[in-house]
Write an enzyme that holds these catalytic residues in place. Structure first.
Site, PDB file in Angstrom:
ATOM      1  N   CYS A  27       0.871  -1.176   0.000  1.00 28.62           N
ATOM      2  CA  CYS A  27       0.000   0.000   0.000  1.00 28.62           C
ATOM      3  C   CYS A  27       0.905   1.223   0.000  1.00 28.62           C
ATOM      4  O   CYS A  27       2.132   1.087   0.021  1.00 28.62           O
ATOM      5  CB  CYS A  27      -0.995  -0.011   1.164  1.00 28.62           C
ATOM      6  SG  CYS A  27      -0.294   0.169   2.801  1.00 28.62           S
ATOM      7  N   CYS A  33      -1.813   1.342  -4.220  1.00 28.32           N
ATOM      8  CA  CYS A  33      -0.494   1.923  -4.538  1.00 28.32           C
ATOM      9  C   CYS A  33      -0.440   2.442  -5.965  1.00 28.32           C
ATOM     10  O   CYS A  33       0.576   2.979  -6.382  1.00 28.32           O
ATOM     11  CB  CYS A  33       0.642   0.944  -4.247  1.00 28.32           C
ATOM     12  SG  CYS A  33       0.880  -0.381  -5.425  1.00 28.32           S
ATOM     13  N   CYS A  88       3.689   0.274  -8.136  1.00 30.27           N
ATOM     14  CA  CYS A  88       4.124  -1.106  -7.973  1.00 30.27           C
ATOM     15  C   CYS A  88       4.712  -1.617  -9.289  1.00 30.27           C
ATOM     16  O   CYS A  88       4.029  -1.628 -10.309  1.00 30.27           O
ATOM     17  CB  CYS A  88       2.950  -1.978  -7.558  1.00 30.27           C
ATOM     18  SG  CYS A  88       3.426  -3.643  -7.107  1.00 30.27           S
TER      19      CYS A  88
END
Length: 141
Positions: A16, A90, A94
């Site tokens: 996150c 996120c 990522c």
């Protein structure tokens, strides 16, 4: 079933933004429920200074101590080493690698919320983690 090449255990990375709430709770739930059957990590695309106190409080109510955890920065190596990467807000931070399984869980950010609201998030995460665990490392009786 997904199996990690090195340890023989599936590996899950929870991500996150701040690695201070959702991903910490998810990692703690999976480690607790898996009983060593899964390698678990968590990280954040922009790590916070500390794990949210409400997250620590509500996980303690469930018998899981995350008070010693600290937010970690998301690295490409962490994603590369995971069999499953679970993101929770996120966005594009990522890294994506071929051959990895990615899940995106739509879970509310507990930042700034009190324990009552964070309990709801904790319980939602537990249900998601239980489903993932049953899929990647079902308990063998």
């Amino acid at each position: 079933m997904i199996v990690a090449e090195v340890s023989g255990k599936p590996s899950v990375l929870f991500v996150c933004v701040h690695n201070a709430g959702r991903s910490q709770m998810a990692a703690a739930w999976l480690a607790h429920l898996a009983g060593g059957r899964v390698e678990v990590r968590s990280a954040g695309s922009d790590p916070g200074a500390a794990v949210h106190s409400a997250a620590v409080e509500v996980m303690a109510e469930a018998g899981i101590d995350i008070s010693a955890e600290s937010p970690e920065v998301l690295t490409a190596d962490a994603v590369r080493e995971a069999d499953v990467c679970v993101t929770m807000g996120c966005g594009d931070a990522c890294p994506v690698f071929p051959g990895k399984r990615y899940l995106d869980w739509k879970v509310e950010d507990p930042s700034g919320l009190g324990p009552e609201a964070v309990r709801v998030i904790r319980d939602e995460i537990r249900i998601l983690v239980e489903g993932l665990l049953e899929e990647i490392a079902p308990y063998q009786s």
